[in-house]
Design a protein around this motif. Sequence first.
Motif, PDB file in Angstrom:
ATOM      1  N   UNK B  58       0.849  -1.190  -0.055  1.00 28.92           N
ATOM      2  CA  UNK B  58       0.033   0.105   0.126  1.00 28.92           C
ATOM      3  C   UNK B  58       0.697   1.120   0.153  1.00 28.92           C
ATOM      4  N   UNK B  59       1.998   1.361   0.550  1.00 26.28           N
ATOM      5  CA  UNK B  59       3.079   2.324   0.633  1.00 26.28           C
ATOM      6  C   UNK B  59       3.361   2.857  -0.723  1.00 26.28           C
ATOM      7  N   UNK B  60       3.269   2.117  -1.609  1.00 32.00           N
ATOM      8  CA  UNK B  60       3.515   2.404  -3.043  1.00 32.00           C
ATOM      9  C   UNK B  60       2.404   2.923  -3.708  1.00 32.00           C
ATOM     10  N   UNK B  61       1.078   3.093  -3.316  1.00 35.62           N
ATOM     11  CA  UNK B  61       0.145   3.630  -3.951  1.00 35.62           C
ATOM     12  C   UNK B  61       0.291   5.104  -4.667  1.00 35.62           C
ATOM     13  N   UNK B  62       0.965   5.771  -3.687  1.00 33.23           N
ATOM     14  CA  UNK B  62       0.662   7.230  -3.967  1.00 33.23           C
ATOM     15  C   UNK B  62       1.735   7.375  -5.569  1.00 33.23           C
ATOM     16  N   UNK B  63       2.741   6.524  -5.560  1.00 34.68           N
ATOM     17  CA  UNK B  63       3.713   6.770  -6.665  1.00 34.68           C
ATOM     18  C   UNK B  63       2.938   5.874  -7.681  1.00 34.68           C
ATOM     19  N   UNK B  64       2.318   4.992  -7.854  1.00 36.96           N
ATOM     20  CA  UNK B  64       1.668   4.332  -8.940  1.00 36.96           C
ATOM     21  C   UNK B  64       0.778   5.360  -9.358  1.00 36.96           C
ATOM     22  N   UNK B  65      -0.122   6.140  -8.612  1.00 35.76           N
ATOM     23  CA  UNK B  65      -1.323   7.085  -9.275  1.00 35.76           C
ATOM     24  C   UNK B  65      -0.381   8.249  -9.875  1.00 35.76           C
ATOM     25  N   UNK B  66       0.758   8.695  -9.381  1.00 34.62           N
ATOM     26  CA  UNK B  66       1.534   9.714  -9.883  1.00 34.62           C
ATOM     27  C   UNK B  66       1.875   9.183 -11.326  1.00 34.62           C
ATOM     28  N   UNK B  67       2.333   7.904 -11.465  1.00 33.40           N
ATOM     29  CA  UNK B  67       3.008   7.548 -12.704  1.00 33.40           C
ATOM     30  C   UNK B  67       2.020   7.662 -13.520  1.00 33.40           C
ATOM     31  N   UNK B  68       1.018   7.130 -13.318  1.00 35.06           N
ATOM     32  CA  UNK B  68      -0.400   6.844 -14.021  1.00 35.06           C
ATOM     33  C   UNK B  68      -0.971   8.107 -14.558  1.00 35.06           C
ATOM     34  N   UNK B  69      -0.940   9.211 -13.738  1.00 32.07           N
ATOM     35  CA  UNK B  69      -1.150  10.673 -14.013  1.00 32.07           C
ATOM     36  C   UNK B  69      -0.272  11.178 -15.281  1.00 32.07           C
ATOM     37  N   UNK B 117      -4.544  11.426  -3.671  1.00 37.35           N
ATOM     38  CA  UNK B 117      -3.686  10.546  -3.009  1.00 37.35           C
ATOM     39  C   UNK B 117      -2.603  11.278  -2.075  1.00 37.35           C
ATOM     40  N   UNK B 118      -1.869  12.403  -2.622  1.00 39.43           N
ATOM     41  CA  UNK B 118      -1.061  13.104  -2.005  1.00 39.43           C
ATOM     42  C   UNK B 118      -1.200  13.601  -0.884  1.00 39.43           C
ATOM     43  N   UNK B 119      -2.617  14.070  -0.866  1.00 44.05           N
ATOM     44  CA  UNK B 119      -3.274  15.012   0.234  1.00 44.05           C
ATOM     45  C   UNK B 119      -3.640  14.043   1.300  1.00 44.05           C
ATOM     46  N   UNK B 120      -4.341  12.903   0.785  1.00 44.41           N
ATOM     47  CA  UNK B 120      -5.018  12.275   2.004  1.00 44.41           C
ATOM     48  C   UNK B 120      -4.568  10.626   1.770  1.00 44.41           C
ATOM     49  N   UNK B 121      -3.704  10.261   1.014  1.00 44.18           N
ATOM     50  CA  UNK B 121      -3.209   8.840   1.104  1.00 44.18           C
ATOM     51  C   UNK B 121      -4.292   7.997   0.297  1.00 44.18           C
ATOM     52  N   UNK B 122      -4.224   6.665   0.509  1.00 45.43           N
ATOM     53  CA  UNK B 122      -5.075   5.568   0.033  1.00 45.43           C
ATOM     54  C   UNK B 122      -6.351   5.561  -0.012  1.00 45.43           C
ATOM     55  N   UNK B 128     -11.903   7.179  -5.573  1.00 49.20           N
ATOM     56  CA  UNK B 128     -11.946   7.867  -6.926  1.00 49.20           C
ATOM     57  C   UNK B 128     -11.601   7.012  -8.116  1.00 49.20           C
ATOM     58  N   UNK B 129     -10.737   5.795  -7.574  1.00 46.95           N
ATOM     59  CA  UNK B 129     -10.140   4.937  -8.784  1.00 46.95           C
ATOM     60  C   UNK B 129     -10.946   4.515  -9.711  1.00 46.95           C
ATOM     61  N   UNK B 130     -12.288   3.857  -9.289  1.00 48.49           N
ATOM     62  CA  UNK B 130     -12.950   3.587 -10.378  1.00 48.49           C
ATOM     63  C   UNK B 130     -13.525   4.456 -11.322  1.00 48.49           C
TER      64      UNK B 130
END
Lengths: 148, 148
Positions: B58-69, B117-122, B128-130
């Motif tokens: 889970x600690x990698x979540x923010x990184x993956x959504x950043x790469x995605x964006x 994600x950056x502001x409030x985490x997973x 909002x993912x779906x």
Amino acid sequence: MTRWDHFAIGCAILVAATASTLARADDQDVIDYRQHIMKTLEEQAAAISQILQQKAPAENFNIHVQILAITAATAQKAFEPKVLGGEAKADVWVRWPDFAKRLDALTAATADLASTAKAGGLAAAAPKVQTALNCKSCHEIYCVEKKK
Amino acid sequence: MTRWDHFAIGCAILVAATASTLARADDQDVIDYRQHIMKTLEEQAAAISQILQQKAPAENFNIHVQILAITAATAQKAFEPKVLGGEAKADVWVRWPDFAKRLDALTAATADLASTAKAGGLAAAAPKVQTALNCKSCHEIYCVEKKK
């Protein structure tokens, strides 16, 4: 089902709580996860290679090296669980200090590449690509490379 | 040759000058480039899906959504050249305003996901993912989906 059906199902399972442990991750999950990361690196490296050959838009170069640097930093955690399989050789864990050191070097080199590109663009960063992305030097030792 | 041999050859062709035109890009290059981007999105979406199912860290979540964006923002340029082939249907260019609008929406939604994600985490971003990754809605129209 297509891969997107699979993903849609994944999306449907929304977990509101954070989870720092991987209580439900089985061995295949661990292999899948590290492969998502390594494939991302591979796709981005290929895009960068295309740009260097003037076969893709040069204005996207900085973005690709940024993605590469961010992704590289996630790889070590993905390989921490000692789960044999996929394209990883057992030596990843037998020689973990060397493997981890090489991932640290990749992370540092790609971060340097991204900051060089940000400051000086493609012209400044291009000469650093070959050193930063010396993928083969690790793959020869740690990766069961599949022939295309 | 393995794919990494190909990449090593690509790396060897270092181009010092920037190039805003794709004088040497042929049709297959255009297809390859957009596929590198779409595959990156796919791999990152899959990693995010694994995290939502507690099958990846889970600690990698923010990184993956950043790469995605960041990656989503590169897609439109990759599809601009009207080159049929790969998994793209002709409708991509027949209905370009709709296709481009959908890519803009993906870019905006993934950027919002990353900032949430950056502001409030997973916990804040998971709901909002779906919506952000409603990949199937476009793929059904514009993509010749390959069965796994």
